[in-house]
Design a protein around this motif. Sequence first.
Motif, PDB file in Angstrom:
ATOM      1  N   LEU A 184     -31.285 -38.663  21.477  1.00 14.60           N
ATOM      2  CA  LEU A 184     -32.246 -38.645  20.225  1.00 14.60           C
ATOM      3  C   LEU A 184     -33.417 -39.538  20.646  1.00 14.60           C
ATOM      4  O   LEU A 184     -33.298 -40.568  20.793  1.00 14.60           O
ATOM      5  CB  LEU A 184     -31.352 -39.385  19.039  1.00 14.60           C
ATOM      6  CG  LEU A 184     -30.098 -38.572  18.479  1.00 14.60           C
ATOM      7  CD1 LEU A 184     -29.173 -39.188  17.669  1.00 14.60           C
ATOM      8  CD2 LEU A 184     -30.612 -36.988  18.081  1.00 14.60           C
ATOM      9  N   PHE A 185     -34.555 -39.141  19.799  1.00  7.67           N
ATOM     10  CA  PHE A 185     -35.879 -39.753  19.645  1.00  7.67           C
ATOM     11  C   PHE A 185     -36.146 -40.126  18.330  1.00  7.67           C
ATOM     12  O   PHE A 185     -36.017 -39.182  17.462  1.00  7.67           O
ATOM     13  CB  PHE A 185     -37.054 -39.006  20.496  1.00  7.67           C
ATOM     14  CG  PHE A 185     -36.635 -38.857  22.007  1.00  7.67           C
ATOM     15  CD1 PHE A 185     -36.886 -39.906  22.566  1.00  7.67           C
ATOM     16  CD2 PHE A 185     -36.667 -37.634  22.392  1.00  7.67           C
ATOM     17  CE1 PHE A 185     -36.556 -39.892  24.199  1.00  7.67           C
ATOM     18  CE2 PHE A 185     -36.072 -37.580  23.899  1.00  7.67           C
ATOM     19  CZ  PHE A 185     -36.301 -38.899  24.504  1.00  7.67           C
ATOM     20  N   TYR A 186     -36.719 -41.123  18.051  1.00  9.30           N
ATOM     21  CA  TYR A 186     -37.041 -41.387  16.457  1.00  9.30           C
ATOM     22  C   TYR A 186     -38.380 -41.657  16.634  1.00  9.30           C
ATOM     23  O   TYR A 186     -39.013 -42.248  17.373  1.00  9.30           O
ATOM     24  CB  TYR A 186     -36.381 -42.738  16.166  1.00  9.30           C
ATOM     25  CG  TYR A 186     -34.817 -42.541  16.156  1.00  9.30           C
ATOM     26  CD1 TYR A 186     -34.150 -42.291  14.952  1.00  9.30           C
ATOM     27  CD2 TYR A 186     -33.902 -42.846  17.344  1.00  9.30           C
ATOM     28  CE1 TYR A 186     -32.692 -42.169  15.175  1.00  9.30           C
ATOM     29  CE2 TYR A 186     -32.634 -42.772  17.375  1.00  9.30           C
ATOM     30  CZ  TYR A 186     -32.032 -42.451  16.215  1.00  9.30           C
ATOM     31  OH  TYR A 186     -30.648 -42.340  16.198  1.00  9.30           O
ATOM     32  N   PHE A 193     -44.699 -42.614  17.412  1.00  5.26           N
ATOM     33  CA  PHE A 193     -44.099 -42.281  18.612  1.00  5.26           C
ATOM     34  C   PHE A 193     -43.682 -40.719  18.567  1.00  5.26           C
ATOM     35  O   PHE A 193     -43.057 -40.167  19.596  1.00  5.26           O
ATOM     36  CB  PHE A 193     -42.779 -43.082  19.003  1.00  5.26           C
ATOM     37  CG  PHE A 193     -42.927 -44.480  19.370  1.00  5.26           C
ATOM     38  CD1 PHE A 193     -43.631 -44.822  20.712  1.00  5.26           C
ATOM     39  CD2 PHE A 193     -42.844 -45.464  18.457  1.00  5.26           C
ATOM     40  CE1 PHE A 193     -43.831 -46.080  21.205  1.00  5.26           C
ATOM     41  CE2 PHE A 193     -43.004 -46.871  18.866  1.00  5.26           C
ATOM     42  CZ  PHE A 193     -43.395 -47.093  20.265  1.00  5.26           C
ATOM     43  N   ARG A 194     -44.121 -40.054  17.627  1.00  4.74           N
ATOM     44  CA  ARG A 194     -43.829 -38.696  17.567  1.00  4.74           C
ATOM     45  C   ARG A 194     -44.364 -37.804  18.743  1.00  4.74           C
ATOM     46  O   ARG A 194     -45.456 -37.774  18.810  1.00  4.74           O
ATOM     47  CB  ARG A 194     -44.224 -38.233  16.045  1.00  4.74           C
ATOM     48  CG  ARG A 194     -43.867 -36.758  15.852  1.00  4.74           C
ATOM     49  CD  ARG A 194     -44.243 -36.120  14.569  1.00  4.74           C
ATOM     50  NE  ARG A 194     -43.581 -36.900  13.403  1.00  4.74           N
ATOM     51  CZ  ARG A 194     -44.292 -37.763  12.544  1.00  4.74           C
ATOM     52  NH1 ARG A 194     -45.689 -38.170  12.648  1.00  4.74           N
ATOM     53  NH2 ARG A 194     -43.753 -38.468  11.617  1.00  4.74           N
ATOM     54  N   GLY A 195     -43.374 -37.235  19.292  1.00  6.19           N
ATOM     55  CA  GLY A 195     -43.829 -36.197  20.415  1.00  6.19           C
ATOM     56  C   GLY A 195     -44.107 -36.809  21.529  1.00  6.19           C
ATOM     57  O   GLY A 195     -44.674 -36.203  22.495  1.00  6.19           O
ATOM     58  N   ARG A 196     -43.878 -38.337  21.646  1.00  4.52           N
ATOM     59  CA  ARG A 196     -44.523 -39.015  22.748  1.00  4.52           C
ATOM     60  C   ARG A 196     -43.421 -39.612  23.498  1.00  4.52           C
ATOM     61  O   ARG A 196     -43.886 -40.121  24.713  1.00  4.52           O
ATOM     62  CB  ARG A 196     -45.486 -40.189  22.172  1.00  4.52           C
ATOM     63  CG  ARG A 196     -47.009 -39.666  21.863  1.00  4.52           C
ATOM     64  CD  ARG A 196     -47.561 -40.925  21.721  1.00  4.52           C
ATOM     65  NE  ARG A 196     -48.915 -40.600  21.334  1.00  4.52           N
ATOM     66  CZ  ARG A 196     -49.723 -40.198  20.087  1.00  4.52           C
ATOM     67  NH1 ARG A 196     -48.937 -40.460  18.917  1.00  4.52           N
ATOM     68  NH2 ARG A 196     -51.046 -39.914  20.023  1.00  4.52           N
ATOM     69  N   LEU A 197     -42.223 -39.237  23.440  1.00  3.17           N
ATOM     70  CA  LEU A 197     -41.076 -40.085  24.362  1.00  3.17           C
ATOM     71  C   LEU A 197     -40.358 -39.071  25.078  1.00  3.17           C
ATOM     72  O   LEU A 197     -39.908 -38.210  24.645  1.00  3.17           O
ATOM     73  CB  LEU A 197     -40.250 -40.741  23.342  1.00  3.17           C
ATOM     74  CG  LEU A 197     -41.087 -41.983  22.534  1.00  3.17           C
ATOM     75  CD1 LEU A 197     -39.585 -42.520  21.574  1.00  3.17           C
ATOM     76  CD2 LEU A 197     -41.493 -43.089  23.095  1.00  3.17           C
ATOM     77  N   GLU A 198     -40.100 -39.510  26.140  1.00  2.70           N
ATOM     78  CA  GLU A 198     -39.377 -38.874  27.449  1.00  2.70           C
ATOM     79  C   GLU A 198     -38.275 -39.890  27.986  1.00  2.70           C
ATOM     80  O   GLU A 198     -38.668 -40.995  28.215  1.00  2.70           O
ATOM     81  CB  GLU A 198     -40.205 -38.315  28.401  1.00  2.70           C
ATOM     82  CG  GLU A 198     -41.131 -37.056  27.560  1.00  2.70           C
ATOM     83  CD  GLU A 198     -42.008 -36.727  28.983  1.00  2.70           C
ATOM     84  OE1 GLU A 198     -41.853 -37.084  29.989  1.00  2.70           O
ATOM     85  OE2 GLU A 198     -42.912 -35.862  28.595  1.00  2.70           O
ATOM     86  N   MET A 199     -37.312 -39.309  28.088  1.00  3.11           N
ATOM     87  CA  MET A 199     -36.303 -40.279  28.697  1.00  3.11           C
ATOM     88  C   MET A 199     -35.551 -39.706  30.066  1.00  3.11           C
ATOM     89  O   MET A 199     -34.993 -38.478  29.898  1.00  3.11           O
ATOM     90  CB  MET A 199     -35.011 -40.663  27.971  1.00  3.11           C
ATOM     91  CG  MET A 199     -34.011 -42.024  28.717  1.00  3.11           C
ATOM     92  SD  MET A 199     -32.721 -42.206  27.331  1.00  3.11           S
ATOM     93  CE  MET A 199     -33.355 -42.940  26.107  1.00  3.11           C
TER      94      MET A 199
END
Length: 313
Positions: A184-186, A193-199
């Motif tokens: 999950l991304f917040y 951080f909308r649409g900017r995170l990757e794990m």
Amino acid sequence: MKIVFSMILSMFVTDGVFGVDPDGVKTVIEGGSLTLQTDFIEMQKDGLTEWKVNNTNIATINKGTGKVEYSDDILMMMFSGRLNLDHTGFLTIWNIRIKHSGEYKVESISSVGTKSKTFKVIVKESPLKSVEDKDEIKVLSATKGNSETLHTETELQEHDLILWRFGAEGSLIAKSDTEDSHTLFYDGDDGRFRGRLEMDSKTGSLTITDLETEHTGEFRLKIYSDRRIVFKRFTVTVSASGLSPGAVAGICIFILLIAAAAAGVVIYFQSDHYKAKKLMCKSYKTKISKQLEQMTKTSDKEMAKFSEKLKKL
């Protein structure tokens, strides 16, 4: 209405939550560990100690021999290596999850009689805000518009819970559970951080794409494993100039060196120009003096001739 509420509250205080003694209510945050214990099973020297969850047997220990047996295979899959019943009869659950919430009951059958106790275990989700300072900070510089990866420097295990937080308040921005391969991304409080995170699914490393200066700040990592907890902290500085702070400093130094060199050349040429001008001036004065001297001699001769002519007249 107030009387009814008071009666209900009194029932809860007297009988405990859901029929459980208030001392037996255990609250824990997902990823943490929990040990359930009572005095009577620690003092027990013989007989059996049996643990149940939601009325289903999960583990039994023979206090005389110390032998431990885990029973229900399907139920044990839910715990998947997280359960430990030690020689004292204490039950520990490592790296706990919300699905492990429920009613746990221990029953001791020995030569001194039968005793039992029930625990209500409540597992809560990780808070959206949390601050922990338990590790050194790794300082990173980043460029606006580029991407930056915060490396965990570890390999994820089967039951790891990965939490990434940002800012002074420790806002949760990413959460992943390797047990169910769910991430999950917040977006953050202001959506930065909308649409900017990757794990990364293998390491848990977090990548922030299309960086902005508002992403400057502290990032915190916490990984819960079956037998360990990993902490890491990162401070990321995003440069608004399109260049990293190091590059900007390097360019400034280079410009200063060029300016200093240029000033030296100008001074050198100005000095040479002054010397040349001075030399020319001196040469010009000498030439004028000679010309005046020549003119003086010529004038004397002319005056002598003029005087001779006057005498003849």
